[in-house]
Design a protein around this motif. Structure first.
Motif, PDB file in Angstrom:
ATOM      1  N   PHE A 208       0.822  -1.209   0.000  1.00 35.84           N
ATOM      2  CA  PHE A 208       0.000   0.000   0.000  1.00 35.84           C
ATOM      3  C   PHE A 208       0.859   1.263   0.000  1.00 35.84           C
ATOM      4  O   PHE A 208       0.645   2.169  -0.814  1.00 35.84           O
ATOM      5  N   PHE A 209       1.847   1.324   0.913  1.00 38.18           N
ATOM      6  CA  PHE A 209       2.614   2.565   1.077  1.00 38.18           C
ATOM      7  C   PHE A 209       3.717   2.731   0.028  1.00 38.18           C
ATOM      8  O   PHE A 209       4.096   3.859  -0.284  1.00 38.18           O
ATOM      9  N   ARG A 210       4.251   1.617  -0.513  1.00 40.98           N
ATOM     10  CA  ARG A 210       5.362   1.716  -1.455  1.00 40.98           C
ATOM     11  C   ARG A 210       4.957   1.495  -2.906  1.00 40.98           C
ATOM     12  O   ARG A 210       5.756   1.779  -3.809  1.00 40.98           O
ATOM     13  N   LEU A 211       3.741   1.018  -3.111  1.00 39.85           N
ATOM     14  CA  LEU A 211       3.297   0.771  -4.488  1.00 39.85           C
ATOM     15  C   LEU A 211       2.022   1.552  -4.816  1.00 39.85           C
ATOM     16  O   LEU A 211       2.000   2.377  -5.732  1.00 39.85           O
ATOM     17  N   THR A 212       0.967   1.303  -4.033  1.00 35.05           N
ATOM     18  CA  THR A 212      -0.323   1.927  -4.345  1.00 35.05           C
ATOM     19  C   THR A 212      -0.273   3.444  -4.218  1.00 35.05           C
ATOM     20  O   THR A 212      -0.652   4.171  -5.145  1.00 35.05           O
ATOM     21  N   LEU A 213       0.184   3.941  -3.068  1.00 38.04           N
ATOM     22  CA  LEU A 213       0.177   5.388  -2.846  1.00 38.04           C
ATOM     23  C   LEU A 213       1.047   6.148  -3.853  1.00 38.04           C
ATOM     24  O   LEU A 213       0.593   7.154  -4.410  1.00 38.04           O
ATOM     25  N   PRO A 214       2.297   5.732  -4.102  1.00 43.56           N
ATOM     26  CA  PRO A 214       3.096   6.474  -5.095  1.00 43.56           C
ATOM     27  C   PRO A 214       2.458   6.506  -6.482  1.00 43.56           C
ATOM     28  O   PRO A 214       2.472   7.547  -7.145  1.00 43.56           O
ATOM     29  N   LEU A 215       1.884   5.383  -6.920  1.00 46.82           N
ATOM     30  CA  LEU A 215       1.262   5.349  -8.243  1.00 46.82           C
ATOM     31  C   LEU A 215      -0.075   6.088  -8.275  1.00 46.82           C
ATOM     32  O   LEU A 215      -0.569   6.459  -9.342  1.00 46.82           O
ATOM     33  N   LEU A 216      -0.644   6.297  -7.092  1.00 41.31           N
ATOM     34  CA  LEU A 216      -1.933   6.978  -6.991  1.00 41.31           C
ATOM     35  C   LEU A 216      -1.792   8.494  -6.863  1.00 41.31           C
ATOM     36  O   LEU A 216      -2.796   9.208  -6.891  1.00 41.31           O
ATOM     37  N   MET A 217      -0.555   8.987  -6.728  1.00 42.85           N
ATOM     38  CA  MET A 217      -0.344  10.411  -6.477  1.00 42.85           C
ATOM     39  C   MET A 217      -0.971  11.345  -7.516  1.00 42.85           C
ATOM     40  O   MET A 217      -1.571  12.354  -7.154  1.00 42.85           O
ATOM     41  N   PRO A 218      -0.856  11.063  -8.818  1.00 41.31           N
ATOM     42  CA  PRO A 218      -1.526  11.965  -9.773  1.00 41.31           C
ATOM     43  C   PRO A 218      -3.026  12.084  -9.535  1.00 41.31           C
ATOM     44  O   PRO A 218      -3.591  13.177  -9.601  1.00 41.31           O
ATOM     45  N   THR A 219      -3.682  10.963  -9.229  1.00 36.33           N
ATOM     46  CA  THR A 219      -5.118  10.988  -8.948  1.00 36.33           C
ATOM     47  C   THR A 219      -5.396  11.723  -7.649  1.00 36.33           C
ATOM     48  O   THR A 219      -6.374  12.481  -7.546  1.00 36.33           O
ATOM     49  N   ILE A 220      -4.544  11.530  -6.643  1.00 30.58           N
ATOM     50  CA  ILE A 220      -4.732  12.207  -5.359  1.00 30.58           C
ATOM     51  C   ILE A 220      -4.635  13.717  -5.532  1.00 30.58           C
ATOM     52  O   ILE A 220      -5.469  14.474  -5.017  1.00 30.58           O
ATOM     53  N   PHE A 221      -3.634  14.173  -6.285  1.00 31.96           N
ATOM     54  CA  PHE A 221      -3.467  15.613  -6.463  1.00 31.96           C
ATOM     55  C   PHE A 221      -4.600  16.198  -7.321  1.00 31.96           C
ATOM     56  O   PHE A 221      -5.019  17.335  -7.102  1.00 31.96           O
ATOM     57  N   LEU A 222      -5.087  15.423  -8.289  1.00 35.98           N
ATOM     58  CA  LEU A 222      -6.243  15.878  -9.057  1.00 35.98           C
ATOM     59  C   LEU A 222      -7.457  16.020  -8.149  1.00 35.98           C
ATOM     60  O   LEU A 222      -8.204  17.008  -8.230  1.00 35.98           O
ATOM     61  N   TYR A 223      -7.654  15.041  -7.269  1.00 37.84           N
ATOM     62  CA  TYR A 223      -8.760  15.131  -6.303  1.00 37.84           C
ATOM     63  C   TYR A 223      -8.597  16.346  -5.398  1.00 37.84           C
ATOM     64  O   TYR A 223      -9.565  17.076  -5.140  1.00 37.84           O
ATOM     65  N   MET A 224      -7.383  16.583  -4.904  1.00 38.66           N
ATOM     66  CA  MET A 224      -7.139  17.723  -4.027  1.00 38.66           C
ATOM     67  C   MET A 224      -7.467  19.035  -4.726  1.00 38.66           C
ATOM     68  O   MET A 224      -8.052  19.949  -4.128  1.00 38.66           O
ATOM     69  N   LEU A 225      -7.091  19.144  -5.992  1.00 36.70           N
ATOM     70  CA  LEU A 225      -7.381  20.359  -6.751  1.00 36.70           C
ATOM     71  C   LEU A 225      -8.884  20.586  -6.853  1.00 36.70           C
ATOM     72  O   LEU A 225      -9.393  21.664  -6.520  1.00 36.70           O
TER      73      LEU A 225
END
Length: 296
Positions: A208-225
């Motif tokens: 989760f912390f070393r694979l899912t979260l790093p690859l999910l960062m673009p989606t997370i930042f889009l959500y934050m925006l």
């Protein structure tokens, strides 16, 4: 070759014509109101008094008054905590947990999914009035009946913990959007990467912390925006709950603009506040897209 070039030229024009309705709507509903607000912010336009009969150009007077107004700074402070607590922390954390858990099959998965999605289908004013009844004072209010089981005396929650309560309500209403967007991001991650990580002996926490979260960062930042900008512009939900009270404790920037424009009848001053918030929203968008280096 001439025929092909002519066809491509006509196809390009057809595509441009398809954009005309969108451009017209964008101009009528976004660009024109923005420029008109800028114009109003430079006048003493009002709904009553001399400004209504004979509006005149006052330059930067509204902005000078704005930045010396304690009510404006209070509304910015309240808006900051409202956005941080509900959109950036509450909705994101619960939405991410929901997105991860609902990818796993379990018996009540469909029911849980429906419960999370339902609040997003309720209009914000309707949701606000629903929660008013739940959070009201008195022994018969829903939340007071629940906390009475634990020996907690009845509270008027919207008066005792006003900012916390509007954060809770907005979090409840926005979990679905976060879950849907983050679920789509997780689904785009190749299952082969997870299989390779398991074969290398990675634990679920490490995956989760070393694979899912790093690859999910673009989606997370889009959500934050998206969530940050939309939460800043919320009005109806908070107005139905508290109308900005008590004592300005929940007067987010949207309610402050409404009060200045339509309660105090100062359209010019209210427009100045709206222009400042437009600039802040644009800066936030640029920060998410450029500083955080997200491809949107």
């Amino acid at each position: 070759m001439t025929t092909l070039a002519s066809y491509e030229k006509h196809a390009a024009w057809r595509l441009k014509l398809l954009l005309v309705p969108s451009v017209l709507l964008l101009g009528a509903l976004v660009i024109y109101p923005a420029f008109y607000s800028i114009y109003l912010s430079l006048t003493n336009e009002a709904l009553s008094g001399p400004g209504a009969l004979n509006p005149r150009f006052v330059g930067a007077r509204n902005y000078i008054r704005l930045f010396s107004d304690s009510g404006f700074w209070n509304s910015l402070f309240v808006t900051f905590w409202f956005v941080l607590g509900s959109a950036i922390i509450g909705q994101f954390v619960l939405g991410l947990i929901s997105a991860v858990l609902l990818r796993r099959p379990f018996r009540l998965r469909t029911l849980v999914n429906a419960i999370i999605l339902m609040p997003n289908a309720v209009p914000e004013v309707v949701a606000g009035f629903m929660w008013v009844g739940m959070l009201a004072g008195g022994e018969n209010a829903t939340l007071n009946q629940i906390v009475s089981w634990f020996g907690v005396p009845p509270q008027n929650w919207l008066s005792t913990f006003p900012l916390t309560m509007i954060i809770v309500v907005n979090t409840w209403r926005g979990i679905a959007f976060a879950m849907i967007l983050l679920t789509s991001g997780i689904s785009s991650i190749s299952s082969e990467l997870y299989e390779a990580a398991r074969m290398d002996g990675a634990t679920p926490r490490q995956i989760f912390f070393r694979l899912t979260l790093p690859l999910l960062m673009p989606t997370i930042f889009l959500y934050m925006l998206v969530s940050t900008v939309t939460t800043i512009s919320i009005f109806g939900l908070v107005y139905a709950l508290t109308r900005g009270g008590p004592g300005g404790a929940t007067e987010i920037i949207g309610i402050y603009i409404f009060n200045q424009s339509f309660t105090a009848f100062q359209l010019g001053f209210g427009s100045a506040v709206a222009v400042v918030m437009l600039v802040i929203s644009v800066i936030i968008g640029i920060a998410y897209v450029r500083v955080l280096k997200v491809q949107v």
